[in-house]
Enzyme design. Structure first.
Site, PDB file in Angstrom:
ATOM      1  N   HIS A 149     -11.654   6.583   2.258  1.00 13.76           N
ATOM      2  CA  HIS A 149     -11.644   7.917   2.860  1.00 13.76           C
ATOM      3  C   HIS A 149     -11.604   8.997   1.794  1.00 13.76           C
ATOM      4  O   HIS A 149     -11.246   8.733   0.644  1.00 13.76           O
ATOM      5  CB  HIS A 149     -10.456   8.049   3.804  1.00 13.76           C
ATOM      6  CG  HIS A 149      -9.166   7.469   3.254  1.00 13.76           C
ATOM      7  ND1 HIS A 149      -8.160   8.233   2.760  1.00 13.76           N
ATOM      8  CD2 HIS A 149      -8.760   6.174   3.075  1.00 13.76           C
ATOM      9  CE1 HIS A 149      -7.174   7.466   2.322  1.00 13.76           C
ATOM     10  NE2 HIS A 149      -7.514   6.202   2.492  1.00 13.76           N
ATOM     11  N   ASP A 154       0.858  -1.185   0.000  1.00 16.95           N
ATOM     12  CA  ASP A 154       0.000   0.000   0.000  1.00 16.95           C
ATOM     13  C   ASP A 154       0.895   1.235   0.000  1.00 16.95           C
ATOM     14  O   ASP A 154       1.774   1.352   0.864  1.00 16.95           O
ATOM     15  CB  ASP A 154      -0.894  -0.035   1.256  1.00 16.95           C
ATOM     16  CG  ASP A 154      -2.039   0.958   1.189  1.00 16.95           C
ATOM     17  OD1 ASP A 154      -1.946   1.946   0.448  1.00 16.95           O
ATOM     18  OD2 ASP A 154      -3.040   0.743   1.917  1.00 16.95           O
ATOM     19  N   GLU A 190      -6.964  -1.146  -3.750  1.00 14.15           N
ATOM     20  CA  GLU A 190      -7.280   0.271  -3.513  1.00 14.15           C
ATOM     21  C   GLU A 190      -6.915   1.131  -4.711  1.00 14.15           C
ATOM     22  O   GLU A 190      -5.863   0.952  -5.319  1.00 14.15           O
ATOM     23  CB  GLU A 190      -6.508   0.784  -2.280  1.00 14.15           C
ATOM     24  CG  GLU A 190      -6.776   2.263  -1.974  1.00 14.15           C
ATOM     25  CD  GLU A 190      -6.068   2.770  -0.712  1.00 14.15           C
ATOM     26  OE1 GLU A 190      -5.009   2.220  -0.364  1.00 14.15           O
ATOM     27  OE2 GLU A 190      -6.598   3.721  -0.098  1.00 14.15           O
ATOM     28  N   GLU A 232     -11.135   1.269  -0.778  1.00  7.22           N
ATOM     29  CA  GLU A 232     -10.239   0.143  -0.493  1.00  7.22           C
ATOM     30  C   GLU A 232     -10.925  -1.018   0.221  1.00  7.22           C
ATOM     31  O   GLU A 232     -10.862  -1.122   1.437  1.00  7.22           O
ATOM     32  CB  GLU A 232      -9.012   0.603   0.307  1.00  7.22           C
ATOM     33  CG  GLU A 232      -9.284   1.493   1.498  1.00  7.22           C
ATOM     34  CD  GLU A 232      -7.979   1.992   2.146  1.00  7.22           C
ATOM     35  OE1 GLU A 232      -7.052   1.184   2.320  1.00  7.22           O
ATOM     36  OE2 GLU A 232      -7.907   3.186   2.479  1.00  7.22           O
ATOM     37  N   ASP A 246      -3.396   7.324  -3.451  1.00  5.65           N
ATOM     38  CA  ASP A 246      -3.331   6.255  -2.448  1.00  5.65           C
ATOM     39  C   ASP A 246      -3.794   4.991  -3.154  1.00  5.65           C
ATOM     40  O   ASP A 246      -4.924   4.928  -3.652  1.00  5.65           O
ATOM     41  CB  ASP A 246      -4.257   6.642  -1.285  1.00  5.65           C
ATOM     42  CG  ASP A 246      -4.216   5.661  -0.119  1.00  5.65           C
ATOM     43  OD1 ASP A 246      -3.430   4.709  -0.159  1.00  5.65           O
ATOM     44  OD2 ASP A 246      -4.999   5.874   0.835  1.00  5.65           O
TER      45      ASP A 246
HETATM   46 MN    MN Z   1      -3.607   2.994   0.984  1.00  2.00          MN
HETATM   47 MN    MN Z   2      -6.279   4.531   1.869  1.00  2.19          MN
END
Ligand code: MN
Ligand code: MN
Length: 296
Positions: free
Chosen positions: A156, A85, A281, A189, A96
């Site tokens: 998020h 990640d 993600e 994610e 992200d």
């Molecule tokens: Mn992430």
């Molecule tokens: Mn994240």
């Protein structure tokens, strides 16, 4: 969103996509976590971007927030399921993205489930969507394949120099008034497991973030808090990055800052049923036609 901001999101996303795809190839049996993560972070900075957070490598029933420290000798095992990640940033615009590498092909189906749940969710990144419905789509895709979503991990909203800004994007159906609007940037994610679908914090912390200025007695703690706020832009950092505080003082400085609530801790997260965990993600800009920034 102005053009410069938009272009920075696209640029950060393209770098993140390329780095993650190259980093995947380094996840082979016998490789050390530390080597994989240091090379991944080097690729990000070599590309001219900043690290929005420490890159993490969370293996098997560890779901998230594991980043090796300099003395970590852990190596990838023959049958590991490995989540990489990464967070890439250009002028505060964040990408992200995460991927799962299954060295045991028995877990390919679980990994494909994380990916298909993510694809279905990304299609809903349009103005007016209630985020409870995104969670619902993720949950039903995962349940239909015979797995459990991790209920206490979520996506998020991203904003300038902020990884978690505003509401969460749940991985299960929820009742909420939170609704997407144009140009919001989201990280979605899904986490999929054959365990209970619940994570807990374990007694290991490798990632921290600035919260607020607090009085501290220790000069090393003051120095560290200043780095956390300025050099790391009040974003997540790891003690592995800190070279300007004596290694002998680092742990007590971190403890003092944590005790005084000057820094926030991100403990390593483990599946409570010791289930294997897969994650996918992407970062997406909310539009009538959603723009996924982290796809190649
Ligand atoms: Mn992430
Ligand atoms: Mn994240």
């Amino acid at each position: 969103m102005d053009n410069t901001t938009y272009n920075n999101y696209i640029k950060a996303g393209a770098i993140a996509a390329r780095v993650l795809s190259d980093a995947r190839k380094k996840v082979v049996s016998g490789a050390t976590y530390l080597n994989i993560i240091q090379q991944t972070e080097q690729m990000i900075t070599d590309a001219g971007a900043q690290l929005a957070c420490p890159s993490t490598i969370s293996v098997n029933d560890i779901a998230a927030h594991y980043t090796p420290l300099l003395n970590d000798t852990s190596t990838i095992g023959d049958n590991d399921v490995v989540k990489l990640d990464i967070g890439v940033m250009i002028d505060g615009c964040i990408a992200d993205t995460a991927t799962t590498i299954c060295l045991d092909s028995n877990y390919n189906d679980m990994n494909n489930t994380a990916k298909s749940a993510l694809e279905k969710a990304l299609k809903l990144a349009i103005p007016g969507t209630n985020v409870g419905n995104i969670g619902g789509v993720i949950e039903s895709e995962i349940i239909s394949k015979g797995y459990n979503p991790i209920v206490n991990l979520s996506g998020h909203v991203l904003s300038s120099y902020e990884l978690h800004s505003g509401f969460s994007i749940p991985n299960i159906k929820t009742n909420t008034k939170d609704t997407l609007s144009e140009d919001m940037v989201l990280a979605i994610e899904p986490f999929v497991t054959d365990g209970r679908g619940l994570i807990k914090e374990i007694n290991k912390v490798q990632i921290f973030r600035y919260i607020a200025q607090r009085p501290t007695r220790l000069p090393a703690a003051r120095k560290l808090l200043d780095l956390a706020k300025t050099k790391y832009h009040s974003m997540p950092f790891t003690s592995r990055w800190i070279s300007d505080v004596s290694p002998l003082m680092l742990d007590s400085a971190l403890r003092q800052l944590s005790d005084s609530k000057a820094i926030y801790l991100y403990p390593v997260l483990k599946e409570t049923g010791s289930g294997i965990v897969a994650q996918a993600e992407h970062t997406v800009i909310v539009r009538d036609k959603p723009i996924v920034t982290t796809k190649i």
